[in-house]
Motif scaffolding. Structure first.
Motif, PDB file in Angstrom:
ATOM      1  N   LEU A 156      59.013  49.637  54.907  1.00  0.00           N
ATOM      2  CA  LEU A 156      58.374  50.624  54.036  1.00  0.00           C
ATOM      3  C   LEU A 156      59.413  51.458  53.284  1.00  0.00           C
ATOM      4  O   LEU A 156      59.231  51.792  52.101  1.00  0.00           O
ATOM      5  N   ILE A 157      60.512  51.789  53.961  1.00  0.00           N
ATOM      6  CA  ILE A 157      61.578  52.532  53.284  1.00  0.00           C
ATOM      7  C   ILE A 157      62.180  51.694  52.155  1.00  0.00           C
ATOM      8  O   ILE A 157      62.385  52.178  51.035  1.00  0.00           O
ATOM      9  N   MET A 158      62.438  50.420  52.449  1.00  0.00           N
ATOM     10  CA  MET A 158      63.029  49.551  51.433  1.00  0.00           C
ATOM     11  C   MET A 158      62.054  49.310  50.280  1.00  0.00           C
ATOM     12  O   MET A 158      62.457  49.272  49.106  1.00  0.00           O
ATOM     13  N   ALA A 198      72.880  49.603  52.581  1.00  0.00           N
ATOM     14  CA  ALA A 198      73.825  50.261  53.482  1.00  0.00           C
ATOM     15  C   ALA A 198      73.095  51.033  54.576  1.00  0.00           C
ATOM     16  O   ALA A 198      73.506  51.018  55.746  1.00  0.00           O
ATOM     17  N   VAL A 199      72.009  51.700  54.207  1.00  0.00           N
ATOM     18  CA  VAL A 199      71.218  52.434  55.201  1.00  0.00           C
ATOM     19  C   VAL A 199      70.629  51.475  56.227  1.00  0.00           C
ATOM     20  O   VAL A 199      70.660  51.733  57.435  1.00  0.00           O
ATOM     21  N   TYR A 204      70.063  49.188  61.561  1.00  0.00           N
ATOM     22  CA  TYR A 204      69.906  47.989  62.381  1.00  0.00           C
ATOM     23  C   TYR A 204      71.123  47.756  63.279  1.00  0.00           C
ATOM     24  O   TYR A 204      70.978  47.404  64.458  1.00  0.00           O
ATOM     25  N   SER A 205      72.320  47.922  62.736  1.00  0.00           N
ATOM     26  CA  SER A 205      73.521  47.642  63.538  1.00  0.00           C
ATOM     27  C   SER A 205      73.659  48.620  64.698  1.00  0.00           C
ATOM     28  O   SER A 205      74.009  48.218  65.815  1.00  0.00           O
ATOM     29  N   GLN A 281      78.926  56.130  54.256  1.00  0.00           N
ATOM     30  CA  GLN A 281      78.402  57.478  54.122  1.00  0.00           C
ATOM     31  C   GLN A 281      77.860  57.768  52.730  1.00  0.00           C
ATOM     32  O   GLN A 281      76.774  58.330  52.577  1.00  0.00           O
ATOM     33  N   LYS A 282      78.608  57.366  51.680  1.00  0.00           N
ATOM     34  CA  LYS A 282      78.159  57.694  50.329  1.00  0.00           C
ATOM     35  C   LYS A 282      76.844  56.994  49.995  1.00  0.00           C
ATOM     36  O   LYS A 282      76.000  57.555  49.288  1.00  0.00           O
ATOM     37  N   TYR A 283      76.652  55.771  50.513  1.00  0.00           N
ATOM     38  CA  TYR A 283      75.385  55.090  50.305  1.00  0.00           C
ATOM     39  C   TYR A 283      74.303  55.667  51.206  1.00  0.00           C
ATOM     40  O   TYR A 283      73.137  55.739  50.819  1.00  0.00           O
ATOM     41  N   PHE A 284      74.710  56.078  52.408  1.00  0.00           N
ATOM     42  CA  PHE A 284      73.734  56.601  53.363  1.00  0.00           C
ATOM     43  C   PHE A 284      73.095  57.880  52.841  1.00  0.00           C
ATOM     44  O   PHE A 284      71.885  58.081  52.957  1.00  0.00           O
ATOM     45  N   VAL A 285      73.889  58.757  52.240  1.00  0.00           N
ATOM     46  CA  VAL A 285      73.363  60.017  51.709  1.00  0.00           C
ATOM     47  C   VAL A 285      72.344  59.741  50.612  1.00  0.00           C
ATOM     48  O   VAL A 285      71.309  60.402  50.523  1.00  0.00           O
TER      49      VAL A 285
END
Length: 295
Positions: A156-158, A198-199, A204-205, A281-285
């Motif tokens: 759902l997020i994707m 990236a998120v 998952y990892s 991190q930059k993609y996660f934000v």
């Protein structure tokens, strides 16, 4: 020109900064303590003499880890399960999220509702175990990966990112130029979806890296155990030794070594995740803000 802050605003800012600093200390101190304890003498740790700096620096815990073949095999197994599991998770999530994000995919709302329904109900542990057994996956790597190959929440997020982060007109333009749905996905959607990918990799990892309960249920061969199961055994053995008390010198030495190994394994087990996060991190934000603002 910025207007001068009032006294109340300044006090509020100070209170917010103080609260954030306190939260940071509460969150970071356990990590710092484990790191310091892994380099400190086990006797000093058990006596409560270790706070912020190592005392009687020793590497006995790390030496024991790298001398233990089971811990090393568990480490390699965890890396394998994480890499394979995360790859399958990404493929399955993209394969489900992309069609659900397409406006021309009829029935997508019904399918999404059916998927959400599964988030409220579960078959239970025993039926899941019987299913894995009947599929012939007991005591195999696939028992840890296939049952959790996809997460509805992450789908759902994707899907939300595909809908709000990538203009649908770009996909229409690609279709006019002769791109198939797979070509559009590979050449346009995925290259523009690095934040959400990236998120998903991080979610998952980390889930695979920290998982131990599925291995506890489905695996019987110790050479297939992930690192987390060996860490669990070390922690349980250390607690049992403390409960039984310290007797002769050999028993005391075993307790001390177990205490040193316990902290060292925690550091070694979490190091890959700590090293992975700065690169994402930059993609996660960007990814965690999905759907917060829509133009």
């Amino acid at each position: 020109m910025n207007q001068q802050q009032s006294t109340g605003d300044k006090l509020f800012d100070w209170a917010v900064h103080a609260a954030l600093a306190l939260i940071c200390v509460i969150v970071l101190y356990p990590l710092v303590f484990v790191l310091v304890a892994s380099f400190s003498s086990p006797e000093a740790v058990m006596r409560g003499e270790v706070w912020l700096w190592p005392k009687n620096v020793t590497l006995v815990g790390y030496q024991k880890i790298f001398q233990n073949s089971e811990i090393l095999s568990g480490y390699m197994n965890t890396i394998l399960y994480t890499l394979v599991g995360t790859a399958i998770n990404l493929v399955m999530s993209v394969a489900a999220a992309y069609p659900l994000s397409r406006k021309d995919f009829y029935g997508r709302n019904v399918i999404a509702a059916m998927m959400v329904f599964t988030m409220f109900f579960s078959g239970g542990m025993v039926p899941t175990y019987l299913l894995v057994k009947n599929l012939g996956m007991l005591n195999t790597m696939w028992a840890l990966i296939i049952p959790g190959a996809v997460s509805v929440y992450n789908i759902l997020i994707m899907r939300t990112f595909f809908q709000s982060g990538i203009p649908y007109e770009m996909q229409e333009a690609a279709a006019i130029d002769g791109c198939s749905n797979l070509s559009t996905l590979a050449r346009i959607v995925l290259p523009l979806s690095m934040p959400i990918i990236a998120v998903m990799i991080l979610f998952y990892s980390v889930g695979h890296w920290n998982a131990y309960f599925s291995a506890l249920m489905y695996l019987t061969d110790r050479d297939k155990y992930p690192l987390q199961l060996f860490l669990r055994e070390i922690l349980i053995q250390g607690q049992m030794q403390e409960m039984l008390g310290i007797g002769d010198d050999s028993h005391a030495r075993s307790v001390m070594e177990g205490e040193a190994i316990k902290y060292a394994v925690v550091i070694v087990a979490n190091l890959p995740v700590l090293l992975l996060y700065p690169f994402l991190q930059k993609y996660f934000v960007k990814g965690v803000m999905i759907g917060a603002i829509k133009g």
